[in-house]
Design an enzyme around this catalytic site. Structure first.
Site, PDB file in Angstrom:
ATOM      1  N   ASP A 193      41.623 -52.717  50.651  1.00  0.00           N
ATOM      2  CA  ASP A 193      42.616 -52.214  51.610  1.00  0.00           C
ATOM      3  C   ASP A 193      42.561 -52.980  52.920  1.00  0.00           C
ATOM      4  OD1 ASP A 193      43.449 -50.453  49.761  1.00  0.00           O
ATOM      5  OD2 ASP A 193      42.311 -48.738  50.545  1.00  0.00           O
ATOM      6  N   CYS A 194      41.323 -53.353  53.314  1.00  0.00           N
ATOM      7  CA  CYS A 194      41.205 -54.075  54.581  1.00  0.00           C
ATOM      8  C   CYS A 194      41.349 -55.586  54.424  1.00  0.00           C
ATOM      9  CB  CYS A 194      39.889 -53.722  55.266  1.00  0.00           C
ATOM     10  SG  CYS A 194      38.463 -53.763  54.167  1.00  0.00           S
ATOM     11  N   TYR A 195      41.075 -56.103  53.205  1.00  0.00           N
ATOM     12  CA  TYR A 195      41.228 -57.534  52.921  1.00  0.00           C
ATOM     13  C   TYR A 195      42.119 -57.674  51.690  1.00  0.00           C
ATOM     14  CZ  TYR A 195      37.229 -58.580  56.007  1.00  0.00           C
ATOM     15  OH  TYR A 195      36.393 -58.715  57.070  1.00  0.00           O
TER      16      TYR A 195
END
Ligand code: SF4
Ligand code: SF4
Lengths: 143, 500
Positions: free
Chosen positions: B134-136
């Site tokens: 989700d963050c990368y």
């Protein structure tokens, strides 16, 4: 001097072809390396420049296959004088100078029939290269 | 020099560097001075001795940080110029290991070459894949980079500067290719590594001045010792260093990618350490000569950890170009460049004289009495000696009929031909015998194979098994160095034990 590789077939081995040619043309031919047995053989020989054309022809007329072997070329930019190649050379064509640089003696090197040093160079600074085709040179000179 | 005249401090030396009157000699020059004028004079006159080495150092690599892409990626697998690089940490930190090889040009181009190309300012191609979070979220990346695009690019070599190393030879019948380079059969050449008397650790063998935090010459720029290297084994003069340096500041000359045929790739590293001559003892230690440094001549044809040592040689003999082994003159090559080692020590000397390089006192000493342990192995691997059994033999003057009988009564397929002293002459198989009888041949000499492929008792069984497969045969006589037949190992023995 031009280096040539002479290949003799089984039938040619017992015949004194090389000495006949030396006597007939009165040209000194230096034998640098030879691997011969009853099944055939190879001789690496050195012929003086002026006589190369007729000598090569003379061998070919007698059915000996003549090729001009590759020599090696050293990229002095790439070579960092590690020295790995020095002790491998069977004819001591590679030496170490006073300042610890590695030097190749092209006169001594027997070229692609040997090539022992080529795959031992970690810098991949040694390459087999084609010797300038002596016959072509001779032809060009004639024109 | 301090008042007593018997010691000097690193601070005093740095003050002299600042004032421009520091006395620096290369290790080569120091040895000559001590020889001509003695230790006392040398100590009085010399503040610093510079050492150097330039060799293939496989346990080297570079840490790089790429910065974040948009959208960002947490790299899972990455390649630079088709060389796989590791991703030991967070999203965009990578480690380029010198020995990782290109997937397209293995054995010719590897991590060492990537580092060399980056240092030389060349553009390299980075490919990366990721599983996406989700963050990368990004899963694919392809871009080109130069060293200027990197946030950090530093060398991080976890084992450099081996104090000394083996001299390698090959007693077998075939050329072998090793990390000690190409070794011709029957001891036709020898190779060695290391700068001998110019090596940094040889000049400070008790680690009086070299320690954690010592500022050094690394790849042509200033770097640091950050601890003992892996396999550091100072007690038996096999010390190593772990070092770090800013690769962005390094010129191309002192780092060279290397390709060892059939072994793999590596990186040649130029490394030099300044030794402050703090006392007479150090003046004496830095006077060490090649004739006092010894190493073992090791037979690399034996595929074991503890390879046979044929003799001891000094670096003086090694550098002379040939050594004597069993009355035979064997030509020997260095693998590390003495020319470049000298250049390292000279360059470091000029930095100190010019006042651009100051000495440091280590913040922590390195161990000086540890030894390097072999691996703990929980599984035993079988050797030829553990499965070989007595060979059924015959001599050359026996009749084929007698041998045929022996094959039947002993129910074997191979008979080893020996001479009166029990040495190997040849081998015959049941097939050779059957054919000979069919063709009405009588003499063993007509049918035996004299070009026998053999095994040695202390070889791993796996290697003997490979040799059988390679030559398409099913048994190997086991012989000692004198060619005396000790037994035989067959493909049946192998399959019983290794299950193949
Ligand atoms: S090719 Fe052979 S002869 Fe020529 S330099 Fe190399 S090792 Fe020596
Ligand atoms: S092996 Fe290669 S790099 Fe080393 S000295 Fe020979 S040519 Fe130069």
């Amino acid at each position: 001097m031009v280096r040539v590789l002479l290949r003799f077939s089984e039938e040619q081995v017992p015949q004194p072809i090389t000495s006949q040619i030396i006597l007939e043309y009165k040209v000194p031919i230096a034998i640098l390396a030879a691997h011969i047995n009853s099944k055939g053989g190879e001789i690496l020989a050195e012929i003086p420049d002026e006589a190369q054309e007729k000598i090569i022809k003379a061998f070919r007329k007698r059915g000996v296959s003549v090729t001009v072997p590759k020599l090696i070329e050293v990229d002095t930019e790439k070579c960092f004088s590690c020295g790995s190649c020095v002790a491998l050379c069977p004819v001591e064509a590679i030496s170490i100078d006073k300042d610890s640089s590695v030097k190749f003696d092209k006169e001594k090197c027997v070229g692609s029939t040997c090539s022992i040093c080529v795959d031992a160079c970690p810098a991949r600074a040694i390459k087999s290269v084609k010797q300038t085709n002596s016959e072509q040179l001779a032809n060009n000179r004639k024109k | 020099m301090s008042k007593q005249g018997k010691t000097r401090t690193v601070e005093e030396i740095n003050e002299k560097i600042r004032k421009g009157d520091v006395q620096v000699l290369t290790a080569e020059e120091m040895k000559k001075l001590v020889e001509s004028s003695g230790v006392e004079v040398a100590f009085k006159e010399v503040d610093v001795v510079t050492t150097g080495t330039f060799g293939a150092m496989c346990s080297s690599g570079a840490v790089i940080n790429l910065g974040h892409s948009d959208p960002p990626i947490k790299i899972d697998h990455a390649w630079i110029n088709d060389v796989e690089v590791c991703h030991p940490g967070a999203a965009v930190d990578l480690f380029i290991g010198a020995t990782n090889m290109s997937e397209k040009q293995p054995f010719e181009y590897g991590g060492g070459h990537v580092i060399q190309d980056l240092v030389a300012g060349k553009e390299v191609e980075l490919r990366a894949t990721a599983y996406g979070t989700d963050c990368y979220p990004r899963t694919q990346l392809k871009t080109t980079l130069t060293k200027d695009d990197l946030n950090q690019f530093y060398l991080l070599n976890f084992r450099n500067c081996y104090q000394r190393y083996n001299c390698a030879v090959n007693s077998s019948e075939e050329t072998i290719y090793t990390y000690m380079s190409k070794l011709l059969p029957r001891l036709r050449n020898a190779t060695f590594s290391g700068a001998g008397e110019l090596n940094p650790l040889m000049n400070d063998p008790d680690y009086e001045t070299i320690g954690m935090g010592t500022r050094i010459f690394l790849g042509g720029a200033q770097g640091y010792v950050i601890g003992e290297g892996t396999q550091h084994s100072p007690k038996n003069l096999n010390g190593t260093l772990m070092v770090k340096g800013d690769a962005k500041k390094m010129p191309p000359e002192f780092l060279q990618g290397a390709a060892f045929t059939r072994y793999g790739t590596s990186l040649y590293v130029g490394l030099g350490v300044p030794i402050p001559i703090l006392n007479e003892g150090l003046a004496k230690k830095t006077a060490i000569r090649d004739s006092e440094i010894f190493t073992d001549v090791v037979d690399y044809s034996v595929p074991r950890r503890d390879r046979p040592k044929l003799r001891q040689v000094s670096y003086k003999e090694l550098k002379s170009g040939s050594i004597i082994i069993d009355d035979k003159k064997v030509r020997v090559s260095s693998l590390s460049s003495l020319k470049m080692a000298k250049k390292v020590s000279k360059t470091l000397k000029s930095w100190i004289e010019e006042g651009t390089f100051f000495l440091t006192t280590p913040i922590e000493r390195l161990p000086s009495d540890s030894v390097f342990k072999p691996m703990r192995q929980t599984g035993e691997i079988p050797f030829v000696v553990s499965v070989m059994h007595p060979a059924v033999t015959c001599t050359e003057n026996e009749e084929i009929r007698a041998i045929a009988e022996r094959i039947v009564t002993k129910s074997v397929n191979h008979i080893v031909v020996i001479d009166g002293a029990g040495k190997l002459r040849g081998i015959v198989t049941s097939w050779d015998i059957t054919r000979a009888m069919a063709e009405g041949k009588k003499a063993l000499a007509d049918i035996e194979s004299r070009n026998v492929i053999t095994a040695k008792p202390d070889e791993p069984l796996e290697i003997a098994s490979k040799r059988m497969a390679q030559h398409n045969i099913s048994a190997l006589p086991v012989i000692d160095i004198e060619k005396k037949v000790l037994g035989i190992v067959t493909s049946e023995d192998v399959s019983k034990l290794l299950g193949r």
